[in-house]
Design an enzyme around this catalytic site. Structure first.
Site, PDB file in Angstrom:
ATOM      1  N   ASP A  31      85.886  67.653 -16.155  1.00 34.46           N
ATOM      2  CA  ASP A  31      86.263  65.848 -16.132  1.00 34.46           C
ATOM      3  C   ASP A  31      87.738  65.999 -16.173  1.00 34.46           C
ATOM      4  OD1 ASP A  31      84.075  63.567 -16.525  1.00 34.46           O
ATOM      5  OD2 ASP A  31      86.094  63.402 -17.664  1.00 34.46           O
ATOM      6  N   HIS A 101      78.039  61.421  -8.727  1.00 38.14           N
ATOM      7  CA  HIS A 101      78.515  63.204  -9.200  1.00 38.14           C
ATOM      8  C   HIS A 101      77.576  62.930 -10.548  1.00 38.14           C
ATOM      9  CE1 HIS A 101      80.287  59.483 -10.841  1.00 38.14           C
ATOM     10  NE2 HIS A 101      80.003  60.078 -12.702  1.00 38.14           N
ATOM     11  N   HIS A 103      77.549  65.113 -13.712  1.00 39.87           N
ATOM     12  CA  HIS A 103      78.044  65.927 -14.929  1.00 39.87           C
ATOM     13  C   HIS A 103      76.685  67.355 -15.749  1.00 39.87           C
ATOM     14  CE1 HIS A 103      80.227  61.828 -16.617  1.00 39.87           C
ATOM     15  NE2 HIS A 103      79.483  61.574 -15.970  1.00 39.87           N
TER      16      HIS A 103
END
Ligand code: AMP
Length: 117
Positions: A31, A101, A103
């Site tokens: 990220d 997505h 995390h």
């Protein structure tokens, strides 16, 4: 590919990313604004807006994504101490990028799942 989608453009190599894991169907990269010592985003290469559309339309891709998340957690050394796997989905969750997505967060105690109100 959706040309207006940031993560499709990362898959296409048009936008740089720090890739940590890749399969035929998934890509994992760090990220850009990490919220924990380890903060990796894991995505299907194919465009789906969120985890609901992925689950409804591509069960095999869903399984591939989950397997990739586990592989990332293992490669990042997160299995022993634990980690968090998170899919922000829609407005109430604050989803910002509408290419599904996961995390993968870890590397230190992460505290409560949600901030106190
Ligand atoms: P979400 O709020 O679940 O949609 O999360 C989107 C995430 O994408 C945020 O944690 C951002 O920091 C991250 N992000 C945005 N642009 C990039 C980028 N170019 N490379 C890596 N991560 C990004």
């Amino acid at each position: 590919m959706d040309n207006d989608c940031l993560f499709c453009r990362i898959v296409a190599g048009e936008i740089p990313a720090t890739v940590v894991h890749e399969t035929d169907t998934t890509l994992a990269f760090r990220d850009i604004d990490p919220k924990a010592p380890v903060h990796v985003l894991v995505i299907p290469k194919e465009h789906h807006a969120d985890v609901v559309t992925l689950a409804q339309n591509d069960p095999t891709g869903s399984a591939d994504l989950l397997a990739a998340c586990a592989a990332v957690a293992e490669a990042e050394g997160l299995i022993m101490e634990g980690f968090r796997l998170l899919f922000n989905t829609g407005g109430y969750a604050g989803q910002e990028v509408f290419h599904v997505h996961a995390h993968v967060l870890g590397g230190e105690p992460l505290g409560p799942m949600l901030a106190r109100r």
